[in-house]
Design a protein around this motif. Sequence first.
Motif, mmCIF file in Angstrom:
data_model
loop_
_atom_site.group_PDB
_atom_site.id
_atom_site.type_symbol
_atom_site.label_atom_id
_atom_site.label_comp_id
_atom_site.label_asym_id
_atom_site.label_seq_id
_atom_site.Cartn_x
_atom_site.Cartn_y
_atom_site.Cartn_z
ATOM 1 N N PRO A 1 -2.829 -6.672 0.288
ATOM 2 C CA PRO A 1 -1.512 -7.267 0.560
ATOM 3 C C PRO A 1 -1.306 -7.531 2.048
ATOM 4 N N ASP A 2 -0.449 -8.495 2.318
ATOM 5 C CA ASP A 2 0.006 -8.776 3.678
ATOM 6 C C ASP A 2 1.514 -8.597 3.667
ATOM 7 N N TYR A 3 1.983 -7.469 4.147
ATOM 8 C CA TYR A 3 3.400 -7.146 3.994
ATOM 9 C C TYR A 3 4.315 -7.901 4.946
ATOM 10 N N SER A 4 3.725 -8.785 5.753
ATOM 11 C CA SER A 4 4.568 -9.715 6.507
ATOM 12 C C SER A 4 4.976 -10.899 5.639
ATOM 13 N N ARG A 5 4.361 -11.019 4.448
ATOM 14 C CA ARG A 5 4.711 -12.087 3.505
ATOM 15 C C ARG A 5 5.817 -11.598 2.575
ATOM 16 N N LEU A 6 6.869 -12.368 2.450
ATOM 17 C CA LEU A 6 7.991 -11.963 1.608
ATOM 18 C C LEU A 6 7.592 -11.842 0.150
ATOM 19 N N ASP A 7 6.625 -12.679 -0.299
ATOM 20 C CA ASP A 7 6.247 -12.638 -1.703
ATOM 21 C C ASP A 7 5.384 -11.428 -2.041
ATOM 22 N N HIS A 8 5.026 -10.631 -1.058
ATOM 23 C CA HIS A 8 4.321 -9.390 -1.326
ATOM 24 C C HIS A 8 5.277 -8.210 -1.427
ATOM 25 N N TRP A 9 6.544 -8.527 -1.575
ATOM 26 C CA TRP A 9 7.586 -7.538 -1.861
ATOM 27 C C TRP A 9 8.296 -7.944 -3.141
ATOM 28 N N TYR B 1 13.964 -1.830 -0.736
ATOM 29 C CA TYR B 1 12.660 -2.348 -0.324
ATOM 30 C C TYR B 1 11.627 -1.864 -1.342
ATOM 31 N N ALA B 2 11.021 -2.789 -2.062
ATOM 32 C CA ALA B 2 10.038 -2.423 -3.084
ATOM 33 C C ALA B 2 8.793 -3.288 -2.921
ATOM 34 N N PRO B 3 7.699 -2.720 -2.419
ATOM 35 C CA PRO B 3 6.493 -3.515 -2.213
ATOM 36 C C PRO B 3 5.735 -3.773 -3.505
ATOM 37 N N ARG B 4 5.060 -4.903 -3.562
ATOM 38 C CA ARG B 4 4.010 -5.076 -4.548
ATOM 39 C C ARG B 4 2.770 -4.387 -3.991
ATOM 40 N N TYR B 5 1.930 -3.895 -4.852
ATOM 41 C CA TYR B 5 0.703 -3.268 -4.387
ATOM 42 C C TYR B 5 -0.378 -3.459 -5.454
ATOM 43 N N ARG B 6 -1.616 -3.270 -5.060
ATOM 44 C CA ARG B 6 -2.720 -3.445 -5.995
ATOM 45 C C ARG B 6 -2.784 -2.222 -6.916
ATOM 46 N N GLN B 7 -1.811 -2.180 -7.821
ATOM 47 C CA GLN B 7 -1.685 -1.036 -8.710
ATOM 48 C C GLN B 7 -2.942 -0.863 -9.555
ATOM 49 N N ALA B 8 -3.251 0.381 -9.873
ATOM 50 C CA ALA B 8 -4.374 0.679 -10.764
ATOM 51 C C ALA B 8 -4.000 0.279 -12.178
ATOM 52 N N ALA C 1 0.256 1.437 -0.988
ATOM 53 C CA ALA C 1 1.597 2.033 -0.933
ATOM 54 C C ALA C 1 1.863 2.637 0.438
ATOM 55 N N ARG C 2 0.857 3.304 0.976
ATOM 56 C CA ARG C 2 1.000 3.915 2.307
ATOM 57 C C ARG C 2 1.186 2.842 3.385
ATOM 58 N N GLU C 3 0.392 1.772 3.304
ATOM 59 C CA GLU C 3 0.505 0.708 4.294
ATOM 60 C C GLU C 3 1.853 0.005 4.185
ATOM 61 N N ALA C 4 2.354 -0.168 2.970
ATOM 62 C CA ALA C 4 3.670 -0.779 2.786
ATOM 63 C C ALA C 4 4.757 0.085 3.406
ATOM 64 N N PHE C 5 4.646 1.406 3.217
ATOM 65 C CA PHE C 5 5.629 2.321 3.794
ATOM 66 C C PHE C 5 5.587 2.259 5.315
ATOM 67 N N ARG C 6 4.401 2.245 5.872
ATOM 68 C CA ARG C 6 4.277 2.161 7.332
ATOM 69 C C ARG C 6 4.823 0.834 7.849
ATOM 70 N N TYR C 7 4.570 -0.239 7.110
ATOM 71 C CA TYR C 7 5.099 -1.544 7.522
ATOM 72 C C TYR C 7 6.633 -1.522 7.467
ATOM 73 N N TYR C 8 7.151 -0.949 6.386
ATOM 74 C CA TYR C 8 8.609 -0.828 6.252
ATOM 75 C C TYR C 8 9.203 -0.067 7.443
ATOM 76 N N LEU C 9 8.596 1.038 7.819
ATOM 77 C CA LEU C 9 9.115 1.829 8.933
ATOM 78 C C LEU C 9 9.062 1.053 10.243
ATOM 79 N N THR C 10 8.003 0.310 10.454
ATOM 80 C CA THR C 10 7.805 -0.392 11.719
ATOM 81 C C THR C 10 8.703 -1.613 11.862
ATOM 82 N N PHE D 1 11.208 -2.857 9.329
ATOM 83 C CA PHE D 1 12.469 -2.965 8.594
ATOM 84 C C PHE D 1 13.436 -1.823 8.864
ATOM 85 N N ASN D 2 12.928 -0.618 8.982
ATOM 86 C CA ASN D 2 13.799 0.557 8.962
ATOM 87 C C ASN D 2 14.673 0.706 10.196
ATOM 88 N N LYS D 3 14.102 0.555 11.378
ATOM 89 C CA LYS D 3 14.842 0.631 12.643
ATOM 90 C C LYS D 3 15.616 1.940 12.793
#
Length: 369
Positions: free
Chosen positions: A53-61, A136-143, A166-175, A177-179
């Motif tokens: 995923p590229d979490y800078s893309r809106l469609d990956h959320w 905030y709900a990311p898409r991810y490459r679910q098993a 999931a971890r990368e999405a959370f880190r992206y969110y913190l960096t 979106f969260n502020k």
Amino acid sequence: MNRMRKWLIGIGAAGVVFVGLGVVYRDPLLFAVINLLITPSHSFDQAAPPIEPDYSRLDHWAALPGRQDWADRVPVGNFIDSQEKASVDVFFLHPTTYVSAESWNQSLNDNSTNLRTDQFVMQGQASVFNGCCRVYAPRYRQATLYSFFDISGSGEQALALAYRDAREAFRYYLTYFNKGRPFVVAGHSQGSHHLDKLLAEEIAGTPLANQMVAAYPIGYEINGDNGIPVCEHPTQTGCQITWNSVGPHVGEFLGSSDNVCVNPLTWRNDGIPATHDANIGSVNFDAGGEPEPGVADAECRSGRLWISEIRSRHYLLMPLGRDNYHIYDYALFYLSIRENVQRRVEAFMHGTRSREPVEETSLDSGVLQ
């Protein structure tokens, strides 16, 4: 009947199932069908995983505040989507909606799976938080579903890949979106499987633990060893809440006495039962989204949430077997969850982070949003 059939196909076939419970079906015939229909024909290492995923893309959320999506849905009645003015976020990890045998992990370009995630999970689960929080709900490459039954090691690898997303999405969110805002983390089933690990590795023992209002890793076997205390009363913050819903005939093999169970009608883990009258409203959006009070009672017993009887025709389908209510973990207690997360947010914003309950008079007792 069409709506009922749609619910069965959408949720049963979509895999919003008890995969996060980590339990293997004991019915040999059912397990044989699972093997036949959803087992990938190759090992994890024999095929390249889908593009990350590229979490800078809106469609990956699957859900973002300020954008129209299925997490904006509210029940029929005097309820409000308050994301625009909310001062708290929720980071939500969805359950398994990928049941294909084509690969061990979902491609984010799989539009049919994405649609199931949106219609059945963002609407039916993530939306419970839009009265208090920006979702905030990311898409991810679910098993894929079979990963939870696999014993070859491929399923474990698929779940590890999903967790990295999931971890990368959370880190992206913190960096980005969260502020620095307070946040809630929540999930269901496979999402809670990943959230359990995320709590242990990214939150517990870090400054983020003081920023976290509460965690709701629902529908997964949480044993309490992730470093986050279990919630003991309805307004405690910095703690975690989970349960796995079953009926009296589900079978003794499901669950473990070591599992955490917090009653979603009392918000305590003391084992004291709550009657149907304590349930302020179940919500099934496929049936119209009108709240039904008194549908289910609840009692934490032997690490599971026992329900003696469901009093509604909107929760009769049991694609996982008799009295396995896993797909209804959110729906049966929808308004109770919606109210509780608001109360914890208010307690957090009032600066109450102790283990002592906040006085009822200090909380907003007005109309739920």
